[in-house]
Design a protein around this motif. Structure first.
Motif, PDB file in Angstrom:
ATOM      1  N   LYS A 166      -4.382  -0.774  -3.042  1.00 27.87           N
ATOM      2  CA  LYS A 166      -5.219  -0.815  -4.242  1.00 27.87           C
ATOM      3  C   LYS A 166      -4.342  -0.537  -5.457  1.00 27.87           C
ATOM      4  O   LYS A 166      -3.414  -1.281  -5.728  1.00 27.87           O
ATOM      5  CB  LYS A 166      -6.403   0.130  -4.114  1.00 27.87           C
ATOM      6  CG  LYS A 166      -7.349  -0.263  -2.990  1.00 27.87           C
ATOM      7  CD  LYS A 166      -8.529   0.663  -2.905  1.00 27.87           C
ATOM      8  CE  LYS A 166      -9.452   0.234  -1.763  1.00 27.87           C
ATOM      9  NZ  LYS A 166     -10.575   1.148  -1.594  1.00 27.87           N
ATOM     10  N   ASP A 167      -4.570   0.576  -6.173  1.00 26.13           N
ATOM     11  CA  ASP A 167      -3.771   0.861  -7.365  1.00 26.13           C
ATOM     12  C   ASP A 167      -2.671   1.896  -7.115  1.00 26.13           C
ATOM     13  O   ASP A 167      -2.047   2.385  -8.045  1.00 26.13           O
ATOM     14  CB  ASP A 167      -4.682   1.332  -8.507  1.00 26.13           C
ATOM     15  CG  ASP A 167      -5.383   2.652  -8.179  1.00 26.13           C
ATOM     16  OD1 ASP A 167      -5.480   2.997  -6.981  1.00 26.13           O
ATOM     17  OD2 ASP A 167      -5.847   3.334  -9.118  1.00 26.13           O
ATOM     18  N   LYS A 168      -2.416   2.218  -5.857  1.00 26.92           N
ATOM     19  CA  LYS A 168      -1.392   3.210  -5.505  1.00 26.92           C
ATOM     20  C   LYS A 168      -0.141   2.505  -4.990  1.00 26.92           C
ATOM     21  O   LYS A 168      -0.211   1.540  -4.230  1.00 26.92           O
ATOM     22  CB  LYS A 168      -1.899   4.162  -4.416  1.00 26.92           C
ATOM     23  CG  LYS A 168      -3.193   4.861  -4.747  1.00 26.92           C
ATOM     24  CD  LYS A 168      -3.001   5.924  -5.784  1.00 26.92           C
ATOM     25  CE  LYS A 168      -4.245   6.739  -5.986  1.00 26.92           C
ATOM     26  NZ  LYS A 168      -4.884   6.593  -7.234  1.00 26.92           N
ATOM     27  N   ASN A 169       1.026   3.012  -5.387  1.00 29.82           N
ATOM     28  CA  ASN A 169       2.311   2.483  -4.951  1.00 29.82           C
ATOM     29  C   ASN A 169       3.161   3.611  -4.384  1.00 29.82           C
ATOM     30  O   ASN A 169       3.283   4.668  -5.006  1.00 29.82           O
ATOM     31  CB  ASN A 169       3.065   1.855  -6.133  1.00 29.82           C
ATOM     32  CG  ASN A 169       2.472   0.540  -6.550  1.00 29.82           C
ATOM     33  OD1 ASN A 169       2.709  -0.472  -5.911  1.00 29.82           O
ATOM     34  ND2 ASN A 169       1.678   0.550  -7.620  1.00 29.82           N
ATOM     35  N   ASN A 190      -5.989  -5.424   0.691  1.00 34.66           N
ATOM     36  CA  ASN A 190      -5.352  -4.656  -0.398  1.00 34.66           C
ATOM     37  C   ASN A 190      -4.292  -3.669   0.071  1.00 34.66           C
ATOM     38  O   ASN A 190      -3.919  -2.758  -0.673  1.00 34.66           O
ATOM     39  CB  ASN A 190      -6.399  -3.904  -1.232  1.00 34.66           C
ATOM     40  CG  ASN A 190      -7.295  -4.832  -2.001  1.00 34.66           C
ATOM     41  OD1 ASN A 190      -6.821  -5.778  -2.623  1.00 34.66           O
ATOM     42  ND2 ASN A 190      -8.593  -4.588  -1.940  1.00 34.66           N
ATOM     43  N   LYS A 216       1.882  -0.690  -1.025  1.00 33.79           N
ATOM     44  CA  LYS A 216       0.892  -0.742  -2.112  1.00 33.79           C
ATOM     45  C   LYS A 216      -0.490  -0.785  -1.487  1.00 33.79           C
ATOM     46  O   LYS A 216      -0.752  -1.582  -0.598  1.00 33.79           O
ATOM     47  CB  LYS A 216       1.117  -1.981  -2.973  1.00 33.79           C
ATOM     48  CG  LYS A 216       0.123  -2.123  -4.105  1.00 33.79           C
ATOM     49  CD  LYS A 216       0.501  -3.297  -4.996  1.00 33.79           C
ATOM     50  CE  LYS A 216      -0.515  -3.562  -6.078  1.00 33.79           C
ATOM     51  NZ  LYS A 216      -0.866  -2.464  -6.924  1.00 33.79           N
TER      52      LYS A 216
END
Length: 195
Positions: free
Chosen positions: A168-171, A140, A166
């Motif tokens: 997981k859900d972080k960019n 991930n 990126k």
């Protein structure tokens, strides 16, 4: 009775993703650490003035050695301005770099010529980053290099490579000297390849 205790400081790898911003004044260098303890260096700070050491030698390499980091997965040079690529040769001389990514676009300057000459004379492999290129994808954690394209992109700064990280859900988006046109210059959103 005499008892001697020896203390050894061992850095225990952690599974955290980390972003380390080096405090270099008006210059750029960012170190990314994946959860698998692999390191990615974006830019190398400023060259030294009048035969002084580069920021890479004074700050970045010292930090890496203090942390026990002997090699990095990738060095990404966003462009060849002195405040972004000035410490490149010092990094390559002192740290094992597995992958080197550079931009195809560079001005004919003493620094860019010195870097190219060093790479060629030392037979250091490098890749010219093109379009949208995923350079790492594990657990991930994804790193992608984006080459700004489009008729609105005109200046050398706007042609700086962009790094998208990126996890997981972080960019995270590292723009170097680019601006909004670098991301939208071809009319396509980030992550969509040019046709």
């Amino acid at each position: 009775m005499l008892i001697l205790f020896t203390l050894t400081f061992i850095t225990i790898p952690n599974k955290n993703a980390e972003v380390i911003f080096f405090s270099l004044g008006n210059a750029d260098a960012v170190l990314l650490k994946s959860p698998n303890n692999e390191y990615f260096l974006i830019d190398t700070g400023r060259s030294g003035y009048l035969n002084s050491s580069s920021q890479a030698k004074n700050i970045i390499i010292k930090y890496l050695r203090d942390k026990g980091i002997k090699d990095i997965n990738s060095l990404i040079l966003t462009h060849f301005d002195s405040d972004h690529a000035g410490g490149t040769i010092d990094i390559l001389k002192n740290i094992k770099v597995q992958n080197l990514y550079i931009t195809e676009t560079y001005e004919n300057t003493m620094l860019s010529n010195n870097i190219k000459e060093y790479l060629d004379s030392n037979k250091i492999n490098y890749e010219i980053a093109e379009n949208i290129e995923e350079i790492y994808n594990k657990d991930n954690y994804i790193i992608t290099i984006i080459e700004p394209v489009g008729e609105l992109i005109k200046s050398e700064n706007q042609k700086s490579l962009i790094v998208h990280c990126k996890y997981k859900d972080k960019n995270l988006l590292f723009m170097a000297d680019g601006d909004i046109l670098c991301v939208t210059g071809n009319g396509n959103p980030i992550g969509e390849k040019k046709k």
